[in-house]
Design a protein around this motif. Sequence first.
Motif, PDB file in Angstrom:
ATOM      1  N   GLY A   1       0.798  -1.215   0.000  1.00 35.23           N
ATOM      2  CA  GLY A   1       0.000   0.000   0.000  1.00 35.23           C
ATOM      3  C   GLY A   1       0.830   1.264   0.000  1.00 35.23           C
ATOM      4  N   GLY A   2       2.117   1.119   0.244  1.00 31.67           N
ATOM      5  CA  GLY A   2       3.004   2.266   0.287  1.00 31.67           C
ATOM      6  C   GLY A   2       3.469   2.710  -1.084  1.00 31.67           C
ATOM      7  N   SER A   3       4.367   3.689  -1.080  1.00 29.69           N
ATOM      8  CA  SER A   3       4.861   4.276  -2.328  1.00 29.69           C
ATOM      9  C   SER A   3       6.380   4.385  -2.300  1.00 29.69           C
ATOM     10  CB  SER A   3       4.270   5.680  -2.525  1.00 29.69           C
ATOM     11  OG  SER A   3       2.868   5.649  -2.632  1.00 29.69           O
ATOM     12  N   LEU A   4       6.957   4.343  -3.478  1.00 31.49           N
ATOM     13  CA  LEU A   4       8.372   4.615  -3.683  1.00 31.49           C
ATOM     14  C   LEU A   4       8.527   5.357  -4.997  1.00 31.49           C
ATOM     15  CD1 LEU A   4      10.159   1.244  -2.736  1.00 31.49           C
ATOM     16  CD2 LEU A   4      10.340   3.405  -1.503  1.00 31.49           C
ATOM     17  N   ARG A   5       9.590   6.143  -5.084  1.00 31.43           N
ATOM     18  CA  ARG A   5       9.913   6.819  -6.332  1.00 31.43           C
ATOM     19  C   ARG A   5      11.332   6.453  -6.728  1.00 31.43           C
ATOM     20  NH1 ARG A   5      11.004  13.137  -7.844  1.00 31.43           N
ATOM     21  NH2 ARG A   5       9.959  13.178  -9.871  1.00 31.43           N
ATOM     22  N   LEU A   6      11.454   5.792  -7.856  1.00 29.08           N
ATOM     23  CA  LEU A   6      12.756   5.421  -8.384  1.00 29.08           C
ATOM     24  C   LEU A   6      13.262   6.508  -9.317  1.00 29.08           C
ATOM     25  CD1 LEU A   6      12.233   1.644  -9.245  1.00 29.08           C
ATOM     26  CD2 LEU A   6      12.797   2.700  -7.042  1.00 29.08           C
ATOM     27  N   SER A   7      14.574   6.689  -9.310  1.00 30.70           N
ATOM     28  CA  SER A   7      15.219   7.620 -10.227  1.00 30.70           C
ATOM     29  C   SER A   7      16.319   6.891 -10.975  1.00 30.70           C
ATOM     30  CB  SER A   7      15.828   8.802  -9.459  1.00 30.70           C
ATOM     31  OG  SER A   7      14.848   9.541  -8.776  1.00 30.70           O
ATOM     32  N   CYS A   8      16.597   7.372 -12.167  1.00 26.48           N
ATOM     33  CA  CYS A   8      17.684   6.833 -12.981  1.00 26.48           C
ATOM     34  C   CYS A   8      18.429   8.016 -13.588  1.00 26.48           C
ATOM     35  CB  CYS A   8      17.143   5.912 -14.060  1.00 26.48           C
ATOM     36  SG  CYS A   8      18.382   5.341 -15.247  1.00 26.48           S
ATOM     37  N   ALA A   9      19.635   8.252 -13.118  1.00 27.12           N
ATOM     38  CA  ALA A   9      20.458   9.346 -13.623  1.00 27.12           C
ATOM     39  C   ALA A   9      21.296   8.842 -14.786  1.00 27.12           C
ATOM     40  CB  ALA A   9      21.350   9.878 -12.510  1.00 27.12           C
ATOM     41  N   ALA A  10      21.156   9.498 -15.921  1.00 28.58           N
ATOM     42  CA  ALA A  10      21.822   9.060 -17.137  1.00 28.58           C
ATOM     43  C   ALA A  10      22.939  10.028 -17.516  1.00 28.58           C
ATOM     44  CB  ALA A  10      20.818   8.957 -18.280  1.00 28.58           C
ATOM     45  N   SER A  11      23.985   9.488 -18.110  1.00 29.09           N
ATOM     46  CA  SER A  11      25.079  10.320 -18.598  1.00 29.09           C
ATOM     47  C   SER A  11      25.791   9.602 -19.724  1.00 29.09           C
ATOM     48  CB  SER A  11      26.066  10.641 -17.467  1.00 29.09           C
ATOM     49  OG  SER A  11      26.627   9.457 -16.952  1.00 29.09           O
ATOM     50  N   GLY A  12      26.520  10.382 -20.536  1.00 31.98           N
ATOM     51  CA  GLY A  12      27.335   9.803 -21.598  1.00 31.98           C
ATOM     52  C   GLY A  12      26.645   9.676 -22.940  1.00 31.98           C
ATOM     53  N   TYR A  13      25.414  10.162 -23.044  1.00 31.80           N
ATOM     54  CA  TYR A  13      24.711  10.144 -24.324  1.00 31.80           C
ATOM     55  C   TYR A  13      23.632  11.220 -24.272  1.00 31.80           C
ATOM     56  CZ  TYR A  13      20.845   7.699 -21.992  1.00 31.80           C
ATOM     57  OH  TYR A  13      19.800   7.371 -21.158  1.00 31.80           O
ATOM     58  N   THR A  14      23.003  11.470 -25.422  1.00 32.61           N
ATOM     59  CA  THR A  14      21.980  12.510 -25.491  1.00 32.61           C
ATOM     60  C   THR A  14      20.657  11.924 -25.014  1.00 32.61           C
ATOM     61  OG1 THR A  14      23.125  13.502 -27.379  1.00 32.61           O
ATOM     62  CG2 THR A  14      20.876  14.242 -26.943  1.00 32.61           C
ATOM     63  N   PHE A  15      20.374  12.142 -23.757  1.00 29.66           N
ATOM     64  CA  PHE A  15      19.235  11.522 -23.080  1.00 29.66           C
ATOM     65  C   PHE A  15      17.929  11.728 -23.832  1.00 29.66           C
ATOM     66  CE2 PHE A  15      17.155   9.879 -19.367  1.00 29.66           C
ATOM     67  CZ  PHE A  15      15.973  10.598 -19.239  1.00 29.66           C
ATOM     68  N   SER A  16      17.705  12.943 -24.309  1.00 34.39           N
ATOM     69  CA  SER A  16      16.407  13.274 -24.902  1.00 34.39           C
ATOM     70  C   SER A  16      16.130  12.516 -26.187  1.00 34.39           C
ATOM     71  CB  SER A  16      16.320  14.777 -25.160  1.00 34.39           C
ATOM     72  OG  SER A  16      17.330  15.186 -26.067  1.00 34.39           O
ATOM     73  N   ARG A  17      17.158  11.955 -26.796  1.00 33.05           N
ATOM     74  CA  ARG A  17      17.002  11.272 -28.072  1.00 33.05           C
ATOM     75  C   ARG A  17      16.733   9.779 -27.919  1.00 33.05           C
ATOM     76  NH1 ARG A  17      21.846  13.990 -31.780  1.00 33.05           N
ATOM     77  NH2 ARG A  17      21.084  16.134 -31.659  1.00 33.05           N
ATOM     78  N   TYR A  18      16.661   9.307 -26.687  1.00 26.94           N
ATOM     79  CA  TYR A  18      16.512   7.878 -26.441  1.00 26.94           C
ATOM     80  C   TYR A  18      15.183   7.547 -25.775  1.00 26.94           C
ATOM     81  CZ  TYR A  18      21.276   6.631 -27.697  1.00 26.94           C
ATOM     82  OH  TYR A  18      22.431   6.402 -28.393  1.00 26.94           O
ATOM     83  N   CYS A  19      14.682   6.396 -26.145  1.00 30.32           N
ATOM     84  CA  CYS A  19      13.584   5.809 -25.397  1.00 30.32           C
ATOM     85  C   CYS A  19      14.151   5.291 -24.070  1.00 30.32           C
ATOM     86  CB  CYS A  19      12.966   4.661 -26.186  1.00 30.32           C
ATOM     87  SG  CYS A  19      11.665   3.801 -25.292  1.00 30.32           S
ATOM     88  N   MET A  20      13.382   5.458 -23.001  1.00 29.89           N
ATOM     89  CA  MET A  20      13.803   5.006 -21.685  1.00 29.89           C
ATOM     90  C   MET A  20      12.759   4.050 -21.104  1.00 29.89           C
ATOM     91  SD  MET A  20      16.686   6.543 -21.196  1.00 29.89           S
ATOM     92  CE  MET A  20      16.920   6.088 -19.475  1.00 29.89           C
ATOM     93  N   GLY A  21      13.210   3.118 -20.307  1.00 32.31           N
ATOM     94  CA  GLY A  21      12.260   2.173 -19.729  1.00 32.31           C
ATOM     95  C   GLY A  21      12.681   1.662 -18.373  1.00 32.31           C
ATOM     96  N   TRP A  22      11.721   1.129 -17.669  1.00 37.95           N
ATOM     97  CA  TRP A  22      11.941   0.438 -16.401  1.00 37.95           C
ATOM     98  C   TRP A  22      11.546  -1.024 -16.576  1.00 37.95           C
ATOM     99  CZ3 TRP A  22      14.508   2.415 -12.401  1.00 37.95           C
ATOM    100  CH2 TRP A  22      14.587   3.807 -12.265  1.00 37.95           C
ATOM    101  N   PHE A  23      12.392  -1.889 -16.071  1.00 40.70           N
ATOM    102  CA  PHE A  23      12.168  -3.320 -16.142  1.00 40.70           C
ATOM    103  C   PHE A  23      12.437  -3.899 -14.753  1.00 40.70           C
ATOM    104  CE2 PHE A  23      11.783  -3.701 -20.722  1.00 40.70           C
ATOM    105  CZ  PHE A  23      12.280  -2.478 -21.123  1.00 40.70           C
ATOM    106  N   ARG A  24      11.898  -5.081 -14.508  1.00 36.45           N
ATOM    107  CA  ARG A  24      12.144  -5.700 -13.202  1.00 36.45           C
ATOM    108  C   ARG A  24      12.387  -7.193 -13.357  1.00 36.45           C
ATOM    109  NH1 ARG A  24       6.157  -4.697 -10.446  1.00 36.45           N
ATOM    110  NH2 ARG A  24       4.993  -6.277 -11.641  1.00 36.45           N
ATOM    111  N   GLU A  25      13.148  -7.716 -12.424  1.00 33.49           N
ATOM    112  CA  GLU A  25      13.498  -9.140 -12.433  1.00 33.49           C
ATOM    113  C   GLU A  25      13.360  -9.731 -11.052  1.00 33.49           C
ATOM    114  OE1 GLU A  25      16.907  -9.191 -15.985  1.00 33.49           O
ATOM    115  OE2 GLU A  25      17.322 -10.027 -14.008  1.00 33.49           O
ATOM    116  N   VAL A  26      12.841 -10.938 -11.046  1.00 30.81           N
ATOM    117  CA  VAL A  26      12.765 -11.746  -9.840  1.00 30.81           C
ATOM    118  C   VAL A  26      13.513 -13.039 -10.137  1.00 30.81           C
ATOM    119  CG1 VAL A  26      11.237 -12.996  -8.280  1.00 30.81           C
ATOM    120  CG2 VAL A  26      10.537 -10.774  -9.190  1.00 30.81           C
ATOM    121  N   PRO A  27      14.352 -13.501  -9.232  1.00 34.93           N
ATOM    122  CA  PRO A  27      15.092 -14.752  -9.492  1.00 34.93           C
ATOM    123  C   PRO A  27      14.165 -15.880  -9.913  1.00 34.93           C
ATOM    124  CG  PRO A  27      15.923 -13.702  -7.519  1.00 34.93           C
ATOM    125  CD  PRO A  27      14.707 -12.917  -7.930  1.00 34.93           C
TER     126      PRO A  27
END
Length: 125
Positions: A15-41
Amino acid sequence: QVQLVESGGGSVQAGGSLRLSCAASGYTFSRYCMGWFREVPGKEREGVATVDRGSSTHYGDSVKGRFTISRDNAKSTLFLQMNSLKPEDTAMYYCAAAPACAGLFMIRVSGQEYWGQGTQVTVSS
């Protein structure tokens, strides 16, 4: 050198909340598609959400209405606001970048597809 650095993971009750961030560098961020993915063993990687260069978004069925992906091109940062968290949201969360995406799939072009190291999210019942 391209770097994607996730932060904001942690442990939270259902029921709670979290906010994830992803700081990008080394390329032109605005020109790329970005995504979040998740994995469970023991399970396949799951697409959570993507946002393309035009800020069009796609969400996995399991997170629709609860998670919101956004991007700040001026700060080269990707976000994932996660509300109404459930125990089944427990996973390692990764951000990814690629020149294009189709729905929840990142499209590698000329070998360009980048991934962060991940941040753990644990939701207890």
